[in-house]
Design an enzyme around this catalytic site. Structure first.
Site, PDB file in Angstrom:
ATOM      1  N   SER A  73      46.140  22.021 -31.353  1.00 45.13           N
ATOM      2  CA  SER A  73      47.168  21.974 -30.334  1.00 45.13           C
ATOM      3  C   SER A  73      46.753  21.997 -28.958  1.00 45.13           C
ATOM      4  O   SER A  73      45.880  21.492 -28.842  1.00 45.13           O
ATOM      5  CB  SER A  73      48.045  23.399 -30.640  1.00 45.13           C
ATOM      6  OG  SER A  73      49.298  23.229 -29.704  1.00 45.13           O
ATOM      7  N   HIS A 102      49.813  18.856 -32.413  1.00 47.91           N
ATOM      8  CA  HIS A 102      50.888  19.016 -31.463  1.00 47.91           C
ATOM      9  C   HIS A 102      50.948  18.047 -30.289  1.00 47.91           C
ATOM     10  O   HIS A 102      50.197  17.670 -29.529  1.00 47.91           O
ATOM     11  CB  HIS A 102      51.275  20.539 -30.743  1.00 47.91           C
ATOM     12  CG  HIS A 102      51.357  21.556 -31.984  1.00 47.91           C
ATOM     13  ND1 HIS A 102      50.987  22.925 -31.728  1.00 47.91           N
ATOM     14  CD2 HIS A 102      51.761  21.416 -33.247  1.00 47.91           C
ATOM     15  CE1 HIS A 102      51.416  23.493 -32.761  1.00 47.91           C
ATOM     16  NE2 HIS A 102      51.610  22.724 -33.664  1.00 47.91           N
ATOM     17  N   ASP A 109      50.722  28.398 -35.441  1.00 42.42           N
ATOM     18  CA  ASP A 109      50.615  27.307 -36.174  1.00 42.42           C
ATOM     19  C   ASP A 109      49.441  27.048 -36.961  1.00 42.42           C
ATOM     20  O   ASP A 109      48.246  27.010 -36.098  1.00 42.42           O
ATOM     21  CB  ASP A 109      51.354  25.962 -35.734  1.00 42.42           C
ATOM     22  CG  ASP A 109      51.786  25.131 -36.492  1.00 42.42           C
ATOM     23  OD1 ASP A 109      51.808  25.485 -38.000  1.00 42.42           O
ATOM     24  OD2 ASP A 109      51.958  23.961 -36.120  1.00 42.42           O
TER      25      ASP A 109
END
Ligand SMILES: C[S@@+](CC[C@H](N)C(=O)[O-])C[C@H]1O[C@@H](n2cnc3c(N)ncnc32)[C@H](O)[C@@H]1O
Lengths: 274, 198
Positions: free
Chosen positions: B18, B45, B138
């Site tokens: 991310s 992401h 995540d």
């Protein structure tokens, strides 16, 4: 995703549903179906055995289950560049030969796609020339589509998409605000017939000039995608159009030979052979 | 060349990242050789409405084939699969990719947990999971799935990350086999290449 579900459990569940009810999920894509069923087990705090027994014996449970496992996430003017292609290429091309025509939204979810279409047609000045059908397997979500009321907080994203689509005014002109909800103009849905219809087991649909089936077949495996594409082929007039999601592809379906891809970026197909 | 004592059994590499992972990913893709023998399944992401440019940016310095797969596209060795914007990406039995528009997970779509867990279910002990820099949790559950199925887990060393929340979350959630700096991750992948080729 705390619990894990074996492939064999998943098969048992889909077989039970197939035997007891009119729905067939055996050819849904396993990865997402599994997540949806695990979600049901977690939300209801039940075991696989309990789930199976409720599916077999509990009146009305299958409807609840259906609502839980279908993925209803949608937006107005989702992928604005697709809607631009409809406005600039696809609809004008249909209009060359037909003043009046028919559109089918297969898997319309809560209806955002249908209202987007009605707005597009209205801005082209042809809303009264077009008959729209909107169908979904899930009656609960279909009721929401009929109602045409959406949380106001969703309208921000919808408006952003509408601006990217190069809409003629503001989305605000198409709804009124009440109790934190956006209530879509009733005139938009006047020409829409909402109908419960299952793409897997349902009967043939009336013939139309344009089918939108976006982000629905991604929940199916390749075999089922192929079967459904056959159905779309027979529900389309010759030279009719089929639009699928921009990350979907039909190249592995046999019947794709009877279509040409007229817009690769937005995945718009056209039927060229009966 | 057997620093990590890797076995030949591995069938796929899955990578999550991310905030702060993009440069690392570019470096990884530029460093691994063109004939890398396993598919590399990647979930980073990314901005929702930017459909284009991401793959191009990752491809600039890499000689690997990098694609945003279509739904049900088959998974082949040596190809790098990037989760498309606004879709979750899963691995399906039978070696294909499935895309989905399910609700966001950890405020993200694509979500790393979904890609990692679905890969773990299919590849089981034959999976290598790598988690890079990031600003939320995540990927933690995904690494747990991989570890539980017997796969091998690697996180980028929090000290080496632009933002260390993600690797730290994974470290707190499950057993991680290797905590490595980016350069060491590249060594790891090169060793994997040597062990798994043909
Ligand atoms: C993600 S929504 C797609 C909404 C919209 N077309 C879009 O692209 O935003 C998928 C819809 O497909 C419906 N669906 C799933 N299986 C179906 C089936 N067998 N027949 C008809 N609809 C189905 C679900 O109920 C859900 O509302």
């Amino acid at each position: 995703m705390i619990k894990d579900l074996d492939i064999s459990d998943l098969r048992t569940i889909t077989e039970v549903i197939k035997k007891t009810h009119s729905y067939d999920f055996t050819n849904y894509a396993m990865s997402s179906l599994k997540r949806r069923i695990v979600r049901v087990l977690e939300n209801y705090k039940i075991s696989v055995e309990t789930l199976i027994s409720r599916l077999q014996n509990q009146e009305g449970f299958i409807e609840e289950f259906l609502t839980e496992i279908t993925v209803n996430v949608t937006e107005m003017f989702r992928d604005p560049s697709f809607w631009l292609a409809l406005k600039k290429e696809v609809i004008p091309s249909i209009l060359v030969n037909h003043e009046n025509f028919k559109i089918w939204h297969a898997g319309c979810s809560s209806g955002e796609e249908v209202y987007s279409m009605a707005i597009l047609l209205k801005e082209m000045g042809i809303l009264d020339k077009v008959t729209l059908f909107a169908s979904d397997i899930d009656p609960v979500i279909l009721d929401r589509a009929k109602k045409g009321e959406y949380p106001l907080k969703n309208m921000e994203l919808n408006e952003k998409n509408y601006i990217r689509f190069d809409g003629a005014t503001s989305l605000k002109d198409y709804y009124t605000e009440k109790d934190g909800k956006a209530i879509m103009d009733k005139s938009l849905a006047q020409a829409v017939t909402f109908k419960k219809h299952d793409l897997v087991n349902g009967p043939a649909f009336t013939k139309v000039d344009l089918i939108l089936c976006r982000n629905v077949m991604i929940y199916f495996n390749q075999k089922l995608q192929n079967d459904v594409l056959n159905k779309f082929h027979s529900s389309l007039f010759k030279y009719g159009y089929l639009a699928i999601g921009s990350k979907e592809s039909l190249i592995w379906c046999d019947i794709v030979k009877k279509f040409i891809l007229v817009n690769n970026e937005e995945k718009v197909y056209r039927k060229i052979k009966d | 060349m057997t620093r990590f004592k890797l076995e030949k059994k591995y069938k796929a590499v899955v990578i999550g990242g991310s905030a702060g992972s993009f440069q690392g990913m570019v470096k990884i893709l530029e460093s691994i050789k063109p004939d890398f023998p396993l598919p590399i399944i990647t979930c980073l992401h990314r901005l929702k409405h930017v459909r284009h440019g991401f793959v191009e940016a990752l491809s600039l310095k890499s000689n690997k084939k990098i694609i945003e797969p279509y739904d049900k596209e088959s998974i082949k060795p040596g190809i790098v699969y990037i989760a498309p914007s606004n879709y979750h990406m899963s691995v399906e039995l039978g070696n294909t990719i499935s895309l989905s528009t399910e609700e966001m997970v950890n405020n993200s779509r694509p979500a790393i947990d979904i890609t990692l867990c679905s890969s773990a279910h299919v590849y089981r002990e034959k999976l290598v999971g790598i988690l890079l820099s990031g600003a939320n949790k995540d990927g933690g559950l995904g690494m747990k799935c991989i570890s539980e199925k017997g796969g091998i887990t690697v996180v980028q060393d929090p000290k080496d990350c632009v933002i260390d929340t993600m690797p730290k979350a994974a470290l707190s959630m499950t057993n991680i086999d290797h905590v490595l700096k980016l350069d060491q991750i590249i060594d790891f992948l090169n060793e994997l290449h040597a062990v798994c080729k043909n």
